[in-house]
Design an enzyme around this catalytic site. Structure first.
Site, PDB file in Angstrom:
ATOM      1  N   ARG A 108     -49.311 -88.221   6.421  1.00  0.00           N
ATOM      2  CA  ARG A 108     -48.802 -87.854   7.741  1.00  0.00           C
ATOM      3  C   ARG A 108     -49.938 -87.249   8.555  1.00  0.00           C
ATOM      4  O   ARG A 108     -50.972 -86.841   8.006  1.00  0.00           O
ATOM      5  CB  ARG A 108     -47.653 -86.845   7.636  1.00  0.00           C
ATOM      6  CG  ARG A 108     -48.024 -85.514   6.987  1.00  0.00           C
ATOM      7  CD  ARG A 108     -46.878 -84.515   7.116  1.00  0.00           C
ATOM      8  NE  ARG A 108     -47.112 -83.285   6.391  1.00  0.00           N
ATOM      9  CZ  ARG A 108     -47.859 -82.264   6.831  1.00  0.00           C
ATOM     10  NH1 ARG A 108     -48.463 -82.350   8.016  1.00  0.00           N
ATOM     11  NH2 ARG A 108     -48.008 -81.167   6.108  1.00  0.00           N
ATOM     12  N   GLU A 133     -46.580 -74.924  13.082  1.00  0.00           N
ATOM     13  CA  GLU A 133     -47.949 -75.425  13.256  1.00  0.00           C
ATOM     14  C   GLU A 133     -48.183 -75.852  14.699  1.00  0.00           C
ATOM     15  O   GLU A 133     -47.278 -75.844  15.530  1.00  0.00           O
ATOM     16  CB  GLU A 133     -48.216 -76.623  12.338  1.00  0.00           C
ATOM     17  CG  GLU A 133     -49.027 -76.305  11.078  1.00  0.00           C
ATOM     18  CD  GLU A 133     -50.476 -75.966  11.364  1.00  0.00           C
ATOM     19  OE1 GLU A 133     -50.876 -75.884  12.546  1.00  0.00           O
ATOM     20  OE2 GLU A 133     -51.234 -75.764  10.398  1.00  0.00           O
ATOM     21  N   ASN A 183     -57.530 -79.921   8.455  1.00  0.00           N
ATOM     22  CA  ASN A 183     -57.094 -79.034   9.539  1.00  0.00           C
ATOM     23  C   ASN A 183     -58.165 -78.982  10.613  1.00  0.00           C
ATOM     24  O   ASN A 183     -59.234 -79.575  10.469  1.00  0.00           O
ATOM     25  CB  ASN A 183     -56.739 -77.647   9.007  1.00  0.00           C
ATOM     26  CG  ASN A 183     -55.245 -77.501   8.760  1.00  0.00           C
ATOM     27  OD1 ASN A 183     -54.448 -77.588   9.687  1.00  0.00           O
ATOM     28  ND2 ASN A 183     -54.869 -77.308   7.504  1.00  0.00           N
ATOM     29  N   ASP A 217     -56.797 -72.544   7.707  1.00  0.00           N
ATOM     30  CA  ASP A 217     -55.798 -73.491   8.192  1.00  0.00           C
ATOM     31  C   ASP A 217     -56.229 -74.017   9.556  1.00  0.00           C
ATOM     32  O   ASP A 217     -57.363 -74.417   9.734  1.00  0.00           O
ATOM     33  CB  ASP A 217     -54.417 -72.815   8.208  1.00  0.00           C
ATOM     34  CG  ASP A 217     -53.273 -73.792   8.088  1.00  0.00           C
ATOM     35  OD1 ASP A 217     -53.234 -74.766   8.851  1.00  0.00           O
ATOM     36  OD2 ASP A 217     -52.388 -73.577   7.234  1.00  0.00           O
ATOM     37  N   ASN A 274     -51.590 -84.237  10.758  1.00  0.00           N
ATOM     38  CA  ASN A 274     -51.458 -82.803  10.516  1.00  0.00           C
ATOM     39  C   ASN A 274     -51.926 -81.899  11.645  1.00  0.00           C
ATOM     40  O   ASN A 274     -51.260 -80.936  11.961  1.00  0.00           O
ATOM     41  CB  ASN A 274     -52.199 -82.407   9.237  1.00  0.00           C
ATOM     42  CG  ASN A 274     -51.861 -80.999   8.794  1.00  0.00           C
ATOM     43  OD1 ASN A 274     -50.685 -80.668   8.674  1.00  0.00           O
ATOM     44  ND2 ASN A 274     -52.863 -80.162   8.575  1.00  0.00           N
ATOM     45  N   GLU A 308     -49.398 -82.833  -0.531  1.00  0.00           N
ATOM     46  CA  GLU A 308     -50.562 -81.971  -0.718  1.00  0.00           C
ATOM     47  C   GLU A 308     -51.174 -82.121  -2.108  1.00  0.00           C
ATOM     48  O   GLU A 308     -51.576 -81.146  -2.744  1.00  0.00           O
ATOM     49  CB  GLU A 308     -50.189 -80.502  -0.444  1.00  0.00           C
ATOM     50  CG  GLU A 308     -49.615 -80.292   0.956  1.00  0.00           C
ATOM     51  CD  GLU A 308     -49.223 -78.853   1.239  1.00  0.00           C
ATOM     52  OE1 GLU A 308     -49.565 -77.979   0.419  1.00  0.00           O
ATOM     53  OE2 GLU A 308     -48.578 -78.612   2.272  1.00  0.00           O
TER      54      GLU A 308
END
Length: 289
Positions: free
Chosen positions: A100, A19, A148, A197, A102, A121
Site C-alpha cells: 500500500r 498519519e 516514510n 516515522d 504510506n 510490515e
C-alpha cells in the site's frame, strides 16, 4: 540535550493509525490508514469532517486544478470532497497486492513523491516513487519494509527518505534532471529513540520527525543538529504538519496500533491529534499537477 516542550491535546480521534497530516489553506487534513478514513479538522471552530474510503489511504495532497489527490492502496485517486467520490488516476504495485502507499510530499514542480510498503510490515517490498500527473517513476530501488517521508526542503535540492525499521534517515541529492543520487545516511537512531516515522521540512530546511514508540517529535537542522523536542503523553507519534495563520503552529497524528490493553489503559489519548508551537514556520505549500 535540547530541552523538551510538551504537546497539547487538540482533538479526540482514537485513530488506529493516524498519519499524513497536512495544512491546506485553512484546515488540517489527515488520515487513519487502517480504519480507511480521511479527516478535515478546522481549529477555528474545532470542527471535524470525516470521509470513509474504499481502500487503505496513506495521504492526501492538494491538486493544482482544485480538490485533492488521495494516496490509496492501489494508487493515487482524485478525491471530490463534495460528492465523496474517488477516481483512480494511476496504479502502483499491481503485482504486489499486499503493498500500500504510506507517505508523500509534493515538490515545487508539482510532482508527488511517495513510498510504498507491505501492509503487514514484514516484507522488504517498499520503494520510493515519483508521479508527475502522467507518469510513475521508481526513484529509489533499495527496498525496505516501511518507507516514510519523503520530505523535500524549499531549496528543492535534496530529499529525505525514512527507513523506519532500519532506524535511519537517508538524504538524497536531487539533480537538475530530477534524478536522485545514491544517497547518504543523514541520521541513525537507537532502540531507546523508537522508530523514525513521518518526515516534513520547514521553511529553513529543517526536518521534523515523529517517533513511533518514542513518545516525541523532533526537529533536526540541515546539518543534523537536534534543535527542538516535543514530548507526548502517547508513545506512537507518527507525523508532524506545520501551518496555521503564521505557519508556526504544528499538529501531530498518533496511533493506537501495536498497543495492548494495558498500554491503551495507560494512554487514553493514543490515536488522537495534538498541537504545539514551533520556532521556524512552515515551508510553502505545493499543489500536485
Amino acid at each position: 540535550m535540547t530541552e523538551a516542550r510538551l504537546a497539547t491535546h487538540a482533538l479526540k480521534v482514537g485513530a488506529h493509525l493516524g498519519e499524513g497530516p497536512i495544512w491546506i489553506d485553512d484546515a488540517l487534513w489527515f488520515v487513519d490508514i487502517k480504519s480507511k478514513r480521511i479527516y478535515r479538522y478546522d481549529p477555528a471552530v474545532n470542527g471535524c469532517t470525516r470521509w470513509d474510503t474504499p481502500e487503505y489511504v496513506g495521504w492526501v495532497v492538494p491538486a493544482a486544478q482544485g480538490g485533492l489527490i488521495a494516496g490509496f492502496q492501489s494508487g493515487p485517486h482524485r478525491f471530490d470532497t463534495r460528492l465523496a467520490r474517488f477516481e483512480r488516476i494511476a496504479t502502483i504495485d499491481a503485482h504486489l497486492p499486499a503493498n500500500r502507499l504510506n507517505d508523500a510530499c509534493v515538490d515545487p514542480s508539482g510532482r508527488i513523491w511517495f513510498g510504498t510498503m507491505d501492509n503487514d510490515e514484514a516484507a522488504s517490498s517498499g520503494l520510493l516513487y515519483r508521479w508527475d500527473g502522467a507518469q510513475v517513476e521508481t526513484m529509489a530501488t533499495e527496498p525496505v519494509v516501511i518507507t516514510n517521508g519523503p520530505a523535500i526542503p524549499p531549496s528543492d535540492d535534496r530529499l529525505y527518505h525514512v527507513d523506519t525499521l532500519g532506524r535511519r534517515v537517508i538524504r538524497h541529492a536531487i539533480g537538475t534532471d530530477g534524478a536522485l543520487d545514491a544517497g547518504e545516511v543523514f541520521l541513525t537512531f537507537d532502540a531507546d529513540d523508537g522508530y523514525p516515522d513521518g518526515a516534513v521540512c520547514d521553511a529553513a530546511g529543517g526536518v521534523w520527525l515523529g517517533f513511533y514508540g518514542g513518545w516525541e517529535a523532533r526537529r533536526y537542522a540541515p546539518d543534523g543538529t537536534l534543535t527542538q523536542r516535543i514530548r507526548f503523553p502517547v508513545a506512537n507519534v507518527t507525523k508532524v504538519a506545520l501551518g496555521g495563520a503564521d505557519g508556526l503552529t504544528a499538529w501531530a497524528t498518533t496511533a493506537r496500533q501495536g498497543l495492548d490493553t494495558t498500554a491503551l489503559a495507560a494512554q487514553p489519548l493514543a490515536g488522537d491529534l495534538f498541537t504545539f508551537r514551533v520556532d521556524v514556520p512552515a515551508a510553502p505549500l505545493h499543489r500536485a499537477r
